[in-house]
Scaffold this active site. Structure first.
Site: not given
Ligand SMILES: *Cc1c(COP(=O)(O)O)cnc(C)c1O
Length: 390
Positions: A55, A202, A177, A108
């Site tokens: 962890r 992604k 982000d 987001y």
């Molecule tokens: C998908 C996404 C998130 C969240 O990520 P998860 O892996 O689905 O928890 C955060 N920021 C952006 C820009 C995203 O596209």
């Protein structure tokens, strides 16, 4: 190893000392034997390096963290089970009750949801600085500024260097982000941003088969995020998933080139269609921030394209989306497979109509995540769908 393409393959990776295995082994174990009481005590005291419990740290996950720290030009990184776990760990790890987060939207949906639902319950106020600007939104309580390197689904940008210098002058730290751009296109730390965050789900994974998140930045901040996010929240990434991300990132620069080329071709095609009112893509000269995109993004303008139909109705969007064959209707993005979605009825369906309108999420808006298929085939698919829709 100066080129990103080379570092994507090699960074964080060393042949396994026990076997010579080149691919990083999946260390599928919860605990690590430390041999003697003295060595165990030294590891727990932080006096000796060594793993103890997965962890907190795991060799496969550590290799991924080292690779991502390298690609983002950061001292350190910490991986999580999802992008959302990474975001909540930043919030809970670095902020205290009474602190404020100022954000430049549109964010987001899950990020704003996290600020509102979790942050506010713990006394952290989220301030939307989009309308009145960052300078006017910072208060003595502001501790963190949050931006995205490309917004969803409008594909707008923020000037990262300007955001970073304004925040620094006020003693506020910044988070970007970078999920939509990846370090191939934008490296926020080079612009003065403190922490960079990804949903690895992604583009970094890239194959639509693993969920994960990561935060990279200065060692001190990362240690604080790690302590809360892994030690207290327990949002650790599994070694199996870490292996998939390590493998995916090796081809990230190649995939991003293909995503960018495909998206540019699709955007140019859509811009010439009679049934299309507007195309949102930072690589188009018509994009209101094309000059900033040119300056801030390197090597391409990303794989996401959004477009608005002349007939601004849900039925018009359905008429275009339903006949698509190569684009699968789904949320998520950044996969090698092309995906298409109708934000108003899916990703943004929980957002108020007012906020949807403010962010350009109309009923006739379609968002594409352009995959790595041949662009000519994707264009034929879109052409057929548009013709079908009349
Ligand atoms: C998908 C996404 C998130 C969240 O990520 P998860 O892996 O689905 O928890 C955060 N920021 C952006 C820009 C995203 O596209």
């Amino acid at each position: 190893m100066t080129h990103l393409r080379t570092r994507a393959v090699h960074a964080g990776q060393h042949p396994d000392p026990a076997t010579g295995a080149i691919a990083t082994p999946i260390s599928q174990t919860t605990a690590f034997g430390y041999g003697t009481l003295e060595r165990g005590a030294a590891i727990f005291a932080g006096e000796k390096p060594g793993y103890r419990y997965s962890r907190f740290a795991n060799p496969t996950v550590a290799a991924l963290e080292a690779k991502m720290a390298d690609l983002e030009g950061a001292q350190a990184a910490v991986a999580f089970a999802s992008g959302t776990a990474a975001m909540s760990s930043v919030l809970l790890g670095l902020l205290n009750p009474g602190d404020e987060v100022a954000f430049l939207g549109p964010l987001y949906g899950g990020t704003e949801g996290l600020f509102r639902a979790l942050g506010e319950r713990f006394g952290i106020k989220a301030v939307d600085a989009t309308q009145q600007g960052l300078a006017a939104s910072l208060t003595p309580a502001t501790r963190l500024v949050w931006v995205e390197t490309l917004t969803n689904p409008s594909l707008r940008l923020h000037d990262l260097a300007a955001v970073a210098s304004l925040a620094k002058a006020r003693g506020v730290f910044t988070v970007a982000d970078n999920t939509f751009c990846t370090p191939c296109l934008v490296r926020p730390l080079e612009h003065g941003i403190d922490l960079v965050l990804h949903s690895m789900t992604k583009y970094l994974g890239g194959h639509g088969d693993a969920t994960g998140g990561i935060v990279a930045g200065p060692a001190g901040l990362i240690a604080a995020v790690r302590k809360t996010g892994l030690g207290h929240v327990g949002g650790n990434l599994s070694p199996q998933e870490a292996f998939l991300f390590l493998r995916g990132i090796k081809t990230l620069p190649l995939r991003m080139d293909a995503h960018c080329a495909g998206a540019a071709a699709v955007a140019h095609f859509l811009a010439g269609q009679a049934g299309v009112r507007a195309v949102h893509y930072p690589g188009l000269a018509s994009h209101p921030q094309h000059a900033l995109a040119k300056r801030q993004m390197q090597g391409g303008y990303g794989g996401m394209v959004a477009f608005e139909l002349v007939r601004n109705e849900r039925s018009a969007a359905a008429a275009v989306l339903n006949p698509l064959r190569l684009f699968t209707q789904a949320v998520s993005l950044g996969d090698v497979d092309s995906l298409a979605c109708h934000p108003a009825s899916t990703t943004h369906s929980f957002v108020s109509a007012e906020v949807r309108a403010q962010n350009g999420v109309t009923e006739g808006l379609i968002r594409l995540s352009v995959g790595i298929e041949h662009p000519a085939d994707l264009i034929v698919d879109l052409e057929n769908a548009l013709r079908h829709a009349g």
